[in-house]
Design a protein around this motif. Structure first.
Motif, PDB file in Angstrom:
ATOM      1  N   LEU A  32       0.829  -1.202   0.000  1.00 21.51           N
ATOM      2  CA  LEU A  32       0.000   0.000   0.000  1.00 21.51           C
ATOM      3  C   LEU A  32       0.868   1.259   0.000  1.00 21.51           C
ATOM      4  CD1 LEU A  32      -2.775  -0.912   2.619  1.00 21.51           C
ATOM      5  CD2 LEU A  32      -2.752  -1.366   0.175  1.00 21.51           C
ATOM      6  N   VAL A  33       1.943   1.227   0.783  1.00 24.21           N
ATOM      7  CA  VAL A  33       2.836   2.388   0.862  1.00 24.21           C
ATOM      8  C   VAL A  33       3.534   2.624  -0.470  1.00 24.21           C
ATOM      9  CG1 VAL A  33       4.843   3.389   2.013  1.00 24.21           C
ATOM     10  CG2 VAL A  33       3.203   2.040   3.333  1.00 24.21           C
ATOM     11  N   ILE A  34       4.061   1.561  -1.066  1.00 20.85           N
ATOM     12  CA  ILE A  34       4.852   1.685  -2.291  1.00 20.85           C
ATOM     13  C   ILE A  34       4.023   2.237  -3.440  1.00 20.85           C
ATOM     14  CG2 ILE A  34       6.081   0.331  -4.054  1.00 20.85           C
ATOM     15  CD1 ILE A  34       7.022  -1.470  -1.724  1.00 20.85           C
ATOM     16  N   ALA A  35       2.732   1.946  -3.457  1.00 21.19           N
ATOM     17  CA  ALA A  35       1.873   2.466  -4.519  1.00 21.19           C
ATOM     18  C   ALA A  35       1.840   3.996  -4.525  1.00 21.19           C
ATOM     19  CB  ALA A  35       0.455   1.924  -4.374  1.00 21.19           C
ATOM     20  N   LEU A  36       2.095   4.602  -3.359  1.00 19.07           N
ATOM     21  CA  LEU A  36       2.118   6.062  -3.254  1.00 19.07           C
ATOM     22  C   LEU A  36       3.521   6.619  -3.055  1.00 19.07           C
ATOM     23  CD1 LEU A  36      -1.056   6.729  -1.099  1.00 19.07           C
ATOM     24  CD2 LEU A  36      -0.615   7.626  -3.379  1.00 19.07           C
ATOM     25  N   GLU A  37       4.392   5.824  -2.425  1.00 13.26           N
ATOM     26  CA  GLU A  37       5.763   6.256  -2.150  1.00 13.26           C
ATOM     27  C   GLU A  37       6.719   5.195  -2.698  1.00 13.26           C
ATOM     28  OE1 GLU A  37       6.403   9.096  -0.879  1.00 13.26           O
ATOM     29  OE2 GLU A  37       4.501   9.708   0.022  1.00 13.26           O
ATOM     30  N   PRO A  38       7.039   5.240  -3.999  1.00 10.57           N
ATOM     31  CA  PRO A  38       7.873   4.189  -4.603  1.00 10.57           C
ATOM     32  C   PRO A  38       9.215   3.984  -3.909  1.00 10.57           C
ATOM     33  CG  PRO A  38       6.874   5.568  -6.304  1.00 10.57           C
ATOM     34  CD  PRO A  38       6.583   6.223  -4.986  1.00 10.57           C
ATOM     35  N   PHE A  39       9.777   5.031  -3.296  1.00 12.56           N
ATOM     36  CA  PHE A  39      11.091   4.909  -2.667  1.00 12.56           C
ATOM     37  C   PHE A  39      11.034   4.098  -1.368  1.00 12.56           C
ATOM     38  CE2 PHE A  39      11.651   8.695  -5.341  1.00 12.56           C
ATOM     39  CZ  PHE A  39      12.824   8.336  -5.999  1.00 12.56           C
ATOM     40  N   HIS A  40       9.841   3.815  -0.882  1.00 13.68           N
ATOM     41  CA  HIS A  40       9.716   3.012   0.335  1.00 13.68           C
ATOM     42  C   HIS A  40      10.356   1.636   0.156  1.00 13.68           C
ATOM     43  CE1 HIS A  40       8.061   1.489   4.058  1.00 13.68           C
ATOM     44  NE2 HIS A  40       7.427   0.519   3.423  1.00 13.68           N
ATOM     45  N   ALA A  41      10.249   1.084  -1.036  1.00 14.38           N
ATOM     46  CA  ALA A  41      10.850  -0.234  -1.293  1.00 14.38           C
ATOM     47  C   ALA A  41      12.359  -0.180  -1.093  1.00 14.38           C
ATOM     48  CB  ALA A  41      10.515  -0.700  -2.711  1.00 14.38           C
ATOM     49  N   ARG A  42      12.986   0.923  -1.472  1.00 17.86           N
ATOM     50  CA  ARG A  42      14.439   1.063  -1.286  1.00 17.86           C
ATOM     51  C   ARG A  42      14.805   1.117   0.193  1.00 17.86           C
ATOM     52  NH1 ARG A  42      16.654   5.610  -5.540  1.00 17.86           N
ATOM     53  NH2 ARG A  42      15.845   4.693  -7.478  1.00 17.86           N
ATOM     54  N   GLU A  43      13.977   1.803   0.973  1.00 16.49           N
ATOM     55  CA  GLU A  43      14.274   1.916   2.404  1.00 16.49           C
ATOM     56  C   GLU A  43      14.218   0.537   3.073  1.00 16.49           C
ATOM     57  OE1 GLU A  43      15.392   4.518   3.682  1.00 16.49           O
ATOM     58  OE2 GLU A  43      14.774   6.150   2.368  1.00 16.49           O
ATOM     59  N   ILE A  44      13.191  -0.240   2.732  1.00 15.97           N
ATOM     60  CA  ILE A  44      13.066  -1.577   3.312  1.00 15.97           C
ATOM     61  C   ILE A  44      14.237  -2.453   2.869  1.00 15.97           C
ATOM     62  CG2 ILE A  44      11.696  -3.694   3.314  1.00 15.97           C
ATOM     63  CD1 ILE A  44      10.457  -1.550   5.015  1.00 15.97           C
ATOM     64  N   ALA A  45      14.553  -2.419   1.576  1.00 13.81           N
ATOM     65  CA  ALA A  45      15.654  -3.249   1.063  1.00 13.81           C
ATOM     66  C   ALA A  45      16.989  -2.828   1.661  1.00 13.81           C
ATOM     67  CB  ALA A  45      15.701  -3.149  -0.461  1.00 13.81           C
ATOM     68  N   ALA A  46      17.207  -1.517   1.823  1.00 14.92           N
ATOM     69  CA  ALA A  46      18.467  -1.042   2.391  1.00 14.92           C
ATOM     70  C   ALA A  46      18.604  -1.465   3.853  1.00 14.92           C
ATOM     71  CB  ALA A  46      18.551   0.480   2.269  1.00 14.92           C
ATOM     72  N   PHE A  47      17.501  -1.397   4.609  1.00 15.25           N
ATOM     73  CA  PHE A  47      17.556  -1.864   5.999  1.00 15.25           C
ATOM     74  C   PHE A  47      17.888  -3.352   6.046  1.00 15.25           C
ATOM     75  CE2 PHE A  47      15.688  -4.088   9.544  1.00 15.25           C
ATOM     76  CZ  PHE A  47      16.195  -3.390  10.626  1.00 15.25           C
ATOM     77  N   GLU A  48      17.217  -4.144   5.225  1.00 15.00           N
ATOM     78  CA  GLU A  48      17.445  -5.594   5.245  1.00 15.00           C
ATOM     79  C   GLU A  48      18.876  -5.937   4.856  1.00 15.00           C
ATOM     80  OE1 GLU A  48      14.424  -7.005   2.627  1.00 15.00           O
ATOM     81  OE2 GLU A  48      12.860  -7.018   4.180  1.00 15.00           O
ATOM     82  N   SER A  49      19.442  -5.204   3.902  1.00  5.51           N
ATOM     83  CA  SER A  49      20.815  -5.453   3.481  1.00  5.51           C
ATOM     84  C   SER A  49      21.791  -5.138   4.614  1.00  5.51           C
ATOM     85  CB  SER A  49      21.149  -4.622   2.247  1.00  5.51           C
ATOM     86  OG  SER A  49      22.503  -4.769   1.885  1.00  5.51           O
ATOM     87  N   ALA A  50      21.631  -3.968   5.249  1.00  6.47           N
ATOM     88  CA  ALA A  50      22.517  -3.587   6.350  1.00  6.47           C
ATOM     89  C   ALA A  50      22.364  -4.551   7.526  1.00  6.47           C
ATOM     90  CB  ALA A  50      22.215  -2.159   6.790  1.00  6.47           C
ATOM     91  N   SER A  51      21.131  -4.987   7.802  1.00  4.65           N
ATOM     92  CA  SER A  51      20.894  -5.911   8.899  1.00  4.65           C
ATOM     93  C   SER A  51      21.562  -7.266   8.641  1.00  4.65           C
ATOM     94  CB  SER A  51      19.387  -6.099   9.100  1.00  4.65           C
ATOM     95  OG  SER A  51      19.127  -6.981  10.160  1.00  4.65           O
ATOM     96  N   ALA A  52      21.461  -7.749   7.404  1.00  4.70           N
ATOM     97  CA  ALA A  52      22.086  -9.030   7.066  1.00  4.70           C
ATOM     98  C   ALA A  52      23.604  -8.952   7.211  1.00  4.70           C
ATOM     99  CB  ALA A  52      21.697  -9.438   5.654  1.00  4.70           C
ATOM    100  N   GLN A  53      24.196  -7.830   6.781  1.00  4.36           N
ATOM    101  CA  GLN A  53      25.648  -7.665   6.922  1.00  4.36           C
ATOM    102  C   GLN A  53      26.047  -7.623   8.388  1.00  4.36           C
ATOM    103  OE1 GLN A  53      27.560  -4.720   4.187  1.00  4.36           O
ATOM    104  NE2 GLN A  53      25.469  -4.402   3.447  1.00  4.36           N
ATOM    105  N   ARG A  54      25.243  -6.944   9.199  1.00  2.00           N
ATOM    106  CA  ARG A  54      25.536  -6.866  10.633  1.00  2.00           C
ATOM    107  C   ARG A  54      25.455  -8.253  11.268  1.00  2.00           C
ATOM    108  NH1 ARG A  54      21.956  -6.223  15.090  1.00  2.00           N
ATOM    109  NH2 ARG A  54      22.883  -5.184  16.927  1.00  2.00           N
ATOM    110  N   ASN A  55      24.456  -9.028  10.888  1.00  2.00           N
ATOM    111  CA  ASN A  55      24.327 -10.381  11.446  1.00  2.00           C
ATOM    112  C   ASN A  55      25.559 -11.225  11.130  1.00  2.00           C
ATOM    113  OD1 ASN A  55      21.793  -9.794  12.485  1.00  2.00           O
ATOM    114  ND2 ASN A  55      20.696 -10.643  10.729  1.00  2.00           N
TER     115      ASN A  55
END
Length: 370
Positions: free
Chosen positions: A138-161
């Motif tokens: 629902l968010v991405i349909a109005l804020e396309p950059f939201h997908a980048r924020e989620i993906a960037a968090f997941e990438s940084a979190s995986a590296q930290r793990n």
């Protein structure tokens, strides 16, 4: 309006060039005929994994050359194409008016799509992960950059793990990743909260009437802090919380803080009770109300309605609510594609009706006929 859809080696279709005869279409036919495949193809015209959430490698037709492609032309002249990347089955690329866009968000800014599938009927009793994915769409349909924020968090979190799993890790490197996690987590949470506030306002204004009104909320420590503090202060708090939880996170191999811990709360606005306690029919009506409210919100904020894809939307709806849905679609005048097995159930809907039947010719294509 999506005026032409072309498929190549997509799912059950070897080739298909389909000219849409109307703004609203109803595809009917037996199970397995290929109705949902058409809606899935249309859903892939925007970034993401489409209405099935399938792996891209699964989209290629069995017995085909291995790739797949979907292309569409719209009545305003817009052209969008997407398909498999040769040699990389889990990647796809876009073409926007014949040119590769700089980013997939460029495509999302040109077209929004909203869908409803039978699998989403489990939203109220599903896991928190399923509700987060629903909210993020629902968010991405109005804020396309939201997908980048989620993906960037997941990438940084995986590296930290991975770093925390090492016997001796560089604290400065981990701190840098925690800084990135904090920034992206707060940005993603703020976007979720913004969408929820606007959608609640849309529903309160009657955008989905006469379907039951719901109230949406977000169960999330980050969201709670954002209600009372500035974003930068919340980022500071989250950096500190992540640093303090390194030992615990290393043991469980996961971060204890972040947008991945949030849950979408859905309640019956009139009764005040959680939607999970409502009947199956009431839950389906609530879900349709959320989708219709989202369509109205997108239309108001973007100046144009999204493409609405409703796969088997009449399941669990009685005659009164079917009529309410048809009236809402006519009122919104959004381009909409619907599927069902029984054409008679769509009586009263102003739409072109098309039957989908498996072709008898090598089972490679399907005929669509008025």
């Amino acid at each position: 309006m999506l005026s032409r859809l072309t498929l190549t080696d997509f799912r059950s279709y070897a080739t298909l060039r389909f000219e849409a005869p109307a703004r609203r279409l109803v595809f009917t036919g037996p199970n397995g005929a290929g109705k949902t495949n058409l809606l899935e193809a249309a859903s892939l015209l925007v970034p993401g994994r489409g209405l099935r959430g399938a792996k891209f490698a699964e989209l290629a037709r069995q017995g085909g050359a291995g790739g797949w492609a979907v292309a569409a032309q719209f009545s305003n002249g817009l052209e969008i194409g997407t398909g498999a990347v040769e040699g990389a089955p889990e990647r796809r690329e876009f073409r926007l008016n014949g040119v590769k866009p700089r980013a997939q968000s460029d495509v999302a800014e040109q077209l929004a799509a909203v869908w409803l599938t039978p699998q989403m009927d489990r939203l109220f009793t599903d896991t928190a992960s399923g509700r987060r994915k629903f909210l993020d769409r629902l968010v991405i349909a109005l804020e396309p950059f939201h997908a980048r924020e989620i993906a960037a968090f997941e990438s940084a979190s995986a590296q930290r793990n991975r770093l925390l799993a090492e016997p001796r890790y560089d604290p400065a490197w981990v701190a840098g990743l925690e800084d990135a996690m904090a920034r992206h987590a707060v940005a993603a949470t703020a976007a979720r909260l913004g969408l929820i506030a606007r959608l609640n306002a849309s529903l309160e204004a009657g955008a989905a009437d006469p379907f039951p009104r719901v109230t949406l909320g977000l169960a999330c420590p980050i969201a709670q802090l954002l209600d009372a503090a500035a974003a930068l202060d919340v980022e500071d708090w989250l950096r500190g919380a992540l640093a303090a939880s390194r030992a615990t996170d290393a043991a469980v191999k996961s971060s204890g803080y972040g947008p991945q811990k949030a849950d979408l709360l859905i309640a019956d606005a009139q009764a005040g009770r959680p939607a999970a306690l409502s009947s199956t029919g009431q839950q389906k009506a609530m879900l349709i109300g959320i989708v219709l409210g989202h369509v109205a919100l997108i239309t108001a904020l973007r100046g144009a309605p999204p493409l609405l894809l409703l796969d088997e939307p009449l399941v669990h709806l009685d005659a009164q609510r079917r009529g309410a849905l048809f009236a809402a679609l006519a009122r919104m005048d959004a381009p909409a594609w619907l599927t069902g097995t029984d054409q008679e159930l769509f009586a009263g809907l102003d739409a072109a009706r098309l039957a989908v039947r498996e072709s008898l010719l090598e089972h490679q294509a399907f005929r669509l006929r008025l």
